[in-house]
Design an enzyme around this catalytic site. Sequence first.
Site, PDB file in Angstrom:
ATOM      1  N   LYS A 268      11.038  17.588   1.037  1.00  0.00           N
ATOM      2  CA  LYS A 268      11.502  18.462   2.108  1.00  0.00           C
ATOM      3  C   LYS A 268      12.982  18.728   1.889  1.00  0.00           C
ATOM      4  O   LYS A 268      13.777  17.784   1.792  1.00  0.00           O
ATOM      5  CB  LYS A 268      11.317  17.839   3.497  1.00  0.00           C
ATOM      6  CG  LYS A 268       9.858  17.607   3.887  1.00  0.00           C
ATOM      7  CD  LYS A 268       9.367  16.278   3.412  1.00  0.00           C
ATOM      8  CE  LYS A 268       7.983  15.975   3.976  1.00  0.00           C
ATOM      9  NZ  LYS A 268       7.225  15.051   3.139  1.00  0.00           N
TER      10      LYS A 268
ATOM     11  N   LYS B 250      11.552   7.225   4.950  1.00  0.00           N
ATOM     12  CA  LYS B 250      11.230   6.657   3.642  1.00  0.00           C
ATOM     13  C   LYS B 250      12.542   6.206   3.005  1.00  0.00           C
ATOM     14  O   LYS B 250      13.346   7.036   2.567  1.00  0.00           O
ATOM     15  CB  LYS B 250      10.492   7.690   2.792  1.00  0.00           C
ATOM     16  CG  LYS B 250       9.143   8.077   3.401  1.00  0.00           C
ATOM     17  CD  LYS B 250       8.549   9.312   2.789  1.00  0.00           C
ATOM     18  CE  LYS B 250       7.168   9.597   3.360  1.00  0.00           C
ATOM     19  NZ  LYS B 250       7.200   9.916   4.790  1.00  0.00           N
TER      20      LYS B 250
ATOM     21  N   HIS C  94       8.298   7.893  10.057  1.00  0.00           N
ATOM     22  CA  HIS C  94       8.166   8.773   8.904  1.00  0.00           C
ATOM     23  C   HIS C  94       9.287   8.566   7.885  1.00  0.00           C
ATOM     24  O   HIS C  94       9.254   9.123   6.778  1.00  0.00           O
ATOM     25  CB  HIS C  94       8.134  10.226   9.388  1.00  0.00           C
ATOM     26  CG  HIS C  94       7.516  11.175   8.429  1.00  0.00           C
ATOM     27  ND1 HIS C  94       8.174  12.278   7.950  1.00  0.00           N
ATOM     28  CD2 HIS C  94       6.306  11.182   7.837  1.00  0.00           C
ATOM     29  CE1 HIS C  94       7.384  12.934   7.112  1.00  0.00           C
ATOM     30  NE2 HIS C  94       6.251  12.286   7.022  1.00  0.00           N
TER      31      HIS C  94
ATOM     32  N   HIS D  47       5.873  17.629  -1.932  1.00  0.00           N
ATOM     33  CA  HIS D  47       5.900  16.741  -0.775  1.00  0.00           C
ATOM     34  C   HIS D  47       7.346  16.498  -0.365  1.00  0.00           C
ATOM     35  O   HIS D  47       7.626  15.895   0.655  1.00  0.00           O
ATOM     36  CB  HIS D  47       5.186  15.424  -1.091  1.00  0.00           C
ATOM     37  CG  HIS D  47       4.962  14.570   0.111  1.00  0.00           C
ATOM     38  ND1 HIS D  47       5.772  13.500   0.426  1.00  0.00           N
ATOM     39  CD2 HIS D  47       4.048  14.636   1.094  1.00  0.00           C
ATOM     40  CE1 HIS D  47       5.350  12.944   1.552  1.00  0.00           C
ATOM     41  NE2 HIS D  47       4.310  13.621   1.975  1.00  0.00           N
TER      42      HIS D  47
END
Length: 622
Positions: free
Chosen positions: A510, A282, A280, A508
């Site tokens: 966090k 990025k 996950h 999107h």
Amino acid sequence: MSQDSQHGKWTISSSDDDDEALPPSGTTASKSSKPVKPSSQPSHSSRRSPSPRPVTAPVEVKSEPAGPPVSSLLIGSEARQSAALNLSNPVKYETSPSLAGKRKKEESGSAGWALSDSDEDDGEVKGNSHSNMPKRKPPSPKTKKPKAEHERPPSPHGRLYYIDEPEDFFESCAPCLNDTYRFYLNKVTGLDRKYNSGALHIRDILSPLFGTLKESAQFNYCFDIAWMVKQYPSEFRDRPVLIVHGDKREAKARLLQQAQPFPHVRFCQAKLDIAFGTHHTKMMLLWYEEGFRIIILTSNLIRADWYQKTQGMWMSPLFPRLPKGSSASAGESPTFFKRDLLEYLASYRAPELEEWIQRIKEHDLSETRVYLVGSTPGRYVGPDMERWGHLRLRKLLYEHTNPIPGEERWPVIGQFSSIGSMGLDKTKWLTGEFQRTLTTLGKSSLRPDPPLHLLYPSVEDVRMSLEGYPAGGSLPYSIQTAQKQLWLHSYFHRWKADTTGRSHAMPHIKTYMRVSPDFTQLAWFLVTSANLSKAAWGALEKNNTQIMVRSYELGVLYVPSAFNMNTFLVDKNPFPVSSSASGFLVPFDLPPTSYSQKDQPWIWNIPYNQAPDTHGNIWVPS
């Protein structure tokens, strides 16, 4: 079946009534929607002005079960492909109750997307089967329209909704040279121009303004390779790119197939040895003629993530090359960022990353003022427990923040786009484990119980968003998970972001932070890929002597001591960006707004057909 709660009544189709009906891990249960416009209503009548251009790439879908047994639907990039196919054929809102929620039966062309997936995962969960994708009658050869070579893929709201970006949207803009924090939001189409000043698009990040690119590495979860390649400037478009992904088997084959036209694209598969884990993280590693740069961000490498969602990133300074013969410890930052990044990359145990590890060793990262907070899959004991996940964050907060008088009144805020299974009550993980990390403030023995505010969009937030209901495809909180943790919803707050102009750009991003009682100061701030889930942050096991982490995640932590400050002052007017600004950019409005009794958290796999969205459409999961 129906589910009543303080946030309203949910209706779920019979196929999703119970866990026994759920697919086994590794299969896809596609959920998507087709939006419905009244025939008497023009296609543009319900749109805001200026009209935004809707996203056209598959939406990112996440569902994060804590592990076997599966407690929520496993939906992934197969579902995103399915969603793209369905959304190109919107279901219009009908004023007649008998028609509300029915689908149009007209044909739609292929969305043309082939995104990655993997069969065991819990972050932005992916599937590996086409069996649950919507069945469509093939178009007659006589009526089949030849596809134009440069034709855009279908819009989620139909082709009439395409609005070209303003000319200045793609104008590359370098951040202010005296920028203190190097935290940026992504550009968003459909906003007043001032709200994109100082914000960055992917084309800005890869622009020659930031350096003469030699090679790059792209760590991410979801990829559209052809789209990604087009984001590089033409002069850099054939420079080597390494894709670091977590796909397996059929998903991996599809990803590799995407790259066949691009011989400069190579791959590194991240090891995912624990079920339901995802890659996950990025991150971009950019190697220039002039030096090296690192970007840690929240966006997938697909079009949908870069246009009408709220996203964020940390962009490093340009790191210069060290003189030849420098010692192994040279170029370290006060935050030990270089050491921690090398340790994170080493955790992949991947030969393809060795050259990147060597390049980082050869550069001076001493200007870095943030701490790295990563997760890598594994079970850790002893001192290794504090290397990853929320215990890593706890250690950093313990060592590098200071107790504050009256800290029991300093709220903790968590903001995310996906929610995993938290257990039957708050003590199982949220307050018993994760909140203890978030409330750590220096070496104080005091363990206060400050307010905990969790930001997650409501149904109304999604309905009124720039994208309308399709934005909910990237907010995949499932009914199966939600109905088991109704206690969690009392913590929820709306997505409101008027200060950044992004109230209608669904998050999107966090972020997690500790804020003063008057919401003007921050004790710390974290931007990360990690959602609210045990898979992302880790969960203690064996009487707290072991922590188990399922996924790869990455973020950066800002603490005031690294900037010679006591606290960060919140910037109450961050846009337009000015060179004299000294406050910290918080992506949403403070204080957060609690859910009212009428508000419901967005549940992505149930229908919403009582009111149309901003495009006149409704949401009908398939």
